[in-house]
Design an enzyme around this catalytic site. Structure first.
Site, PDB file in Angstrom:
ATOM      1  N   ASP A 298      20.543 -71.472  69.370  1.00  0.00           N
ATOM      2  CA  ASP A 298      21.073 -72.564  68.565  1.00  0.00           C
ATOM      3  C   ASP A 298      22.473 -72.905  69.096  1.00  0.00           C
ATOM      4  O   ASP A 298      23.144 -72.054  69.685  1.00  0.00           O
ATOM      5  CB  ASP A 298      21.143 -72.122  67.103  1.00  0.00           C
ATOM      6  CG  ASP A 298      21.836 -73.143  66.233  1.00  0.00           C
ATOM      7  OD1 ASP A 298      21.445 -74.318  66.275  1.00  0.00           O
ATOM      8  OD2 ASP A 298      22.779 -72.757  65.512  1.00  0.00           O
TER       9      ASP A 298
ATOM     10  N   ASP B 185      22.400 -68.992  63.511  1.00  0.00           N
ATOM     11  CA  ASP B 185      23.348 -68.529  62.490  1.00  0.00           C
ATOM     12  C   ASP B 185      23.224 -69.271  61.162  1.00  0.00           C
ATOM     13  O   ASP B 185      23.926 -68.944  60.211  1.00  0.00           O
ATOM     14  CB  ASP B 185      24.785 -68.685  63.000  1.00  0.00           C
ATOM     15  CG  ASP B 185      25.254 -70.135  62.991  1.00  0.00           C
ATOM     16  OD1 ASP B 185      24.436 -71.021  63.319  1.00  0.00           O
ATOM     17  OD2 ASP B 185      26.416 -70.383  62.643  1.00  0.00           O
TER      18      ASP B 185
ATOM     19  N   ASP C  41      17.982 -72.251  60.818  1.00  0.00           N
ATOM     20  CA  ASP C  41      17.395 -71.429  61.877  1.00  0.00           C
ATOM     21  C   ASP C  41      16.452 -70.362  61.329  1.00  0.00           C
ATOM     22  O   ASP C  41      15.741 -69.710  62.108  1.00  0.00           O
ATOM     23  CB  ASP C  41      18.503 -70.728  62.678  1.00  0.00           C
ATOM     24  CG  ASP C  41      19.451 -71.714  63.340  1.00  0.00           C
ATOM     25  OD1 ASP C  41      18.958 -72.710  63.896  1.00  0.00           O
ATOM     26  OD2 ASP C  41      20.675 -71.493  63.293  1.00  0.00           O
TER      27      ASP C  41
END
Length: 659
Positions: free
Chosen positions: A342, A535, A539
């Site tokens: 990410d 995080d 996600d």
């Protein structure tokens, strides 16, 4: 399947009920916690009981004293009951596992009165199962936390007045009032008001999005500044946030049970030992030789060494700054071929910063910042906060403007001491007939232009900063032969600029949570072993669907609970070190397996032809086992490092709690 895995499966089966019908009675939660504590207490007491019995047998000499030996046998049977129970279930299911191998080894050791060896084997297995059991229930906690992020009440316009009602009573078409600092309870469209909304939980965008009439908003996002009136489109499980919860549930259910390396390798040796023993008896009809074959060919070298190697790998990883939630995930990390990362909060800081001050010739940088900070002092925009922070760092204080006029999404016109100050984007200043130079800033950066009394003073460059260790970490991952992929909800221009600087192999941009989950699903369906690093709440589904999900320690609680591995802080170099440790751990386990196979092959041959009696077979068994245990023990962190680790974790947890 181990006892911990059986409990995990049961937890998954009960997950829907746990999420859809959450208990509101605190006593129910207290009873559940008391039950868990009682179960863990029984397991720890069993370990202490077996350890005490082993120490007593060692000092009292159990083999020479029939009464002490009898007590030792009883202690081994009582302490090892869970092992024997699982071995019986594996026999019924026709599965050869580490538990069955260990049960055979314990029984064989007891048969030749190697009481201490039997107790030590039992102790290793019990400790390994406790470590595995510590990760049970993480999925349910993560989903319950997700549900807890949505408000249970909302302010709705009813009969020309605002009323506080439960969110389950909201209907499509209602007008909901969302005050500053609160979470939005529904998906809908802004019907009135102006604000900035933190949408990181849904889109992963690093900067809050400006919302005015006609803009779409999502449940679970945070209204940061002004009040918003929202016309309801979707509620509950139909919202984008609700779909995230559903996706997490499906990902958790679809996780295939993976047998550990120790189970597979010990299973092979079980077949080998039983086959060799049966062949020996058929040829020699010698029971002592047959028993010697069973004892010398036990799988203790890997069955005892593997949990220790995994414990060492987990301990070393924790020392390096990575918390692995179970040996299963350490094993999986050693076979990873693709890393998905990410962007916001993982590769970047996730907050705008002024990275460059560009005054025109003849204008001091301090004058440029003074004008900008004066105009931005009343603004609630994240960019304004970045400018104020930069000015503060340079010792420039803000002055209250006499006039402040903000145009949504464009800029500010302010006045101080009769001087007009204009701050905004290029089109905004050109609309006020300010002559500007050609823009040379990267597409990923935001350039804020500043003019005073019709004269262009310069510009400020604002960007979401890359973490300093990110580029080196990507290079190290590629050097390990891993494919690196950048996943983000940001625009393609931003993603491509970040990806180019990092040197990743592939870029996927403008992804919603379900898109990230679909991306992971495609890779796993193609038999790739995938790590997902993230995080945020957005996600969580991908973290749970990946072969191994890794969360940044400074990320959201949901990400940390959904992930199998948590990096302390946000240092991606810890990811590289963790993957290296996982590979080293796997090499150690394979060394133990090959060594055990060699020793067992030679030992079985000698025992089958009568060259080994049960006592000598037991000596070879124990000696080889200790050799492989010592090989695994090389992975254990030093005591001093372990103490430092515990202190560091405690200090960080305390600091997080204070924040």
């Amino acid at each position: 399947m181990t006892q911990a895995q059986l409990k995990q499966a049961e937890a998954v089966r009960n997950m829907d009920e746990a999420v859809k019908l959450p208990s509101s009675d605190p006593a129910d939660h207290e009873d559940g916690h008391e039950h868990e504590h009682a179960r863990h207490g029984r397991e720890i007491n069993r370990v202490l009981f077996v350890a005490a019995a082993a120490v007593a047998i060692w000092f009292l000499g159990g083999a020479g004293n029939p009464y002490v030996a009898g007590i030792g046998v009883i202690c081994a049977i009582v302490g090892g009951f869970p092992i024997f129970h699982e071995a019986y279930e594996n026999i019924v299911q026709r599965r050869m596992t580490m538990e069955l191998s260990m049960a055979i080894a314990i029984v064989a050791a007891l048969a030749i009165r190697e009481i201490f060896t039997a107790l030590v084997i039992t102790l290793f297995v019990l400790v390994a199962e406790i470590l595995e059991g510590l990760t049970v229930g993480r999925g349910r906690k993560a989903i319950r936390h997700l549900v807890g992020l949505l408000p249970t009440t909302a302010t709705v316009r009813r009969n020309a007045s605002w009323q506080d009602i439960e969110t389950k009573e909201i209907a499509a078409g209602d007008i909901v009032l969302v005050k500053p600092g609160t979470r939005i309870p529904v998906d809908g469209v802004v019907a009135g008001g102006h604000s900035f909304v933190d949408q990181a939980t849904i889109t992963g965008e690093s900067m809050p999005a400006e919302k005015s009439q006609g803009a779409s908003v999502y449940a679970g996002t945070i209204n940061q500044s002004g009040a918003l009136e929202i016309r309801v489109d979707r509620i509950g499980r139909d919202t984008t946030f609700g779909k995230i919860i559903d996706a997490v549930e499906r990902a958790e259910k679809s996780r295939a049970p993976i047998q550990g390396i120790a189970d597979r390798l010990a299973g092979y040796l079980v077949y080998f030992a039983l086959g060799a023993a049966a062949l020996t008896f058929l040829i020699t009809h010698n029971m002592r030789s047959t028993i010697s074959v069973v004892i010398v060919a036990g799988a203790c070298g890997i069955a005892a060494g593997t949990p220790l190697a995994i414990l060492g790998g987990i301990g070393r990883s924790a020392q390096l700054g990575s918390i692995i939630k179970g040996g299963l995930y350490l094993e999986s990390l050693a076979t990873i071929d693709t890393i998905l990362l990410d962007k916001t909060g993982t590769l970047t800081y996730g907050a705008p910063e002024v990275i460059d001050v560009r005054p025109v010739e003849g204008v001091p940088a301090a004058c440029l910042l003074q004008a900008a900070v004066t105009a931005e002092s009343r603004s609630e925009h994240p960019v304004a906060k970045a400018i104020l922070k930069k000015a503060s760092n340079m010792g420039i204080s803000s002055e209250e403007p006499e006039k402040f006029d903000y145009t949504s999404g464009k800029g500010i016109v302010a006045a101080r001491r009769g001087m007009e100050i204009i701050v905004g984007n290029r089109l905004f200043l050109e609309g006020h007939r300010i002559v500007l130079p050609v823009n040379t800033v990267s597409q990923r950066d935001s350039e804020i232009f500043v003019a005073q009394e019709g004269k262009f003073l310069g510009s400020l460059v604002v960007a979401d900063m890359l973490r300093p260790e990110a580029t080196k970490a990507i290079q190290d991952l590629k050097a390990m032969g891993l494919k690196t992929v950048l996943l983000t909800g940001d625009s393609r221009a931003v993603a491509e600029d970040i990806g180019r600087k990092l040197g990743v192999d592939e870029i996927a941009a403008e992804l919603l949570p379900e898109d990230k989950l679909a991306f992971v699903s495609r890779l796993t369906a193609a038999r790739h072993n995938v790590v997902m690093v993230g995080d945020g709440v957005n996600d969580a589904p991908a973290l749970m669907k990946a072969t191994v999900g890794i969360a940044m320690g400074a990320g959201t609680d949901v990400a940390r609970e959904s992930a199998n591995v948590v990096l302390i802080g946000n240092d991606l170099s810890k990811l590289v070190e963790t993957l290296s440790m996982a590979r080293r751990c796997r090499r150690t386990i394979m060394q133990n397996f090959v060594g055990t196979l060699v020793v067992d092959s030679i030992g079985v041959g000698l025992a089958a032809f009568g060259f080994l009696n049960p006592l000598l077979a037991a000596f070879i068994h124990v000696s080889s086992e200790m050799t492989f245990i010592l090989n695994s023990a090389r992975l254990l962190p030093p005591v001093s490092s372990a103490k430092s680790l515990v202190h560091g974790l405690f200090s960080q947890s305390s600091a997080a709690a204070q924040d």
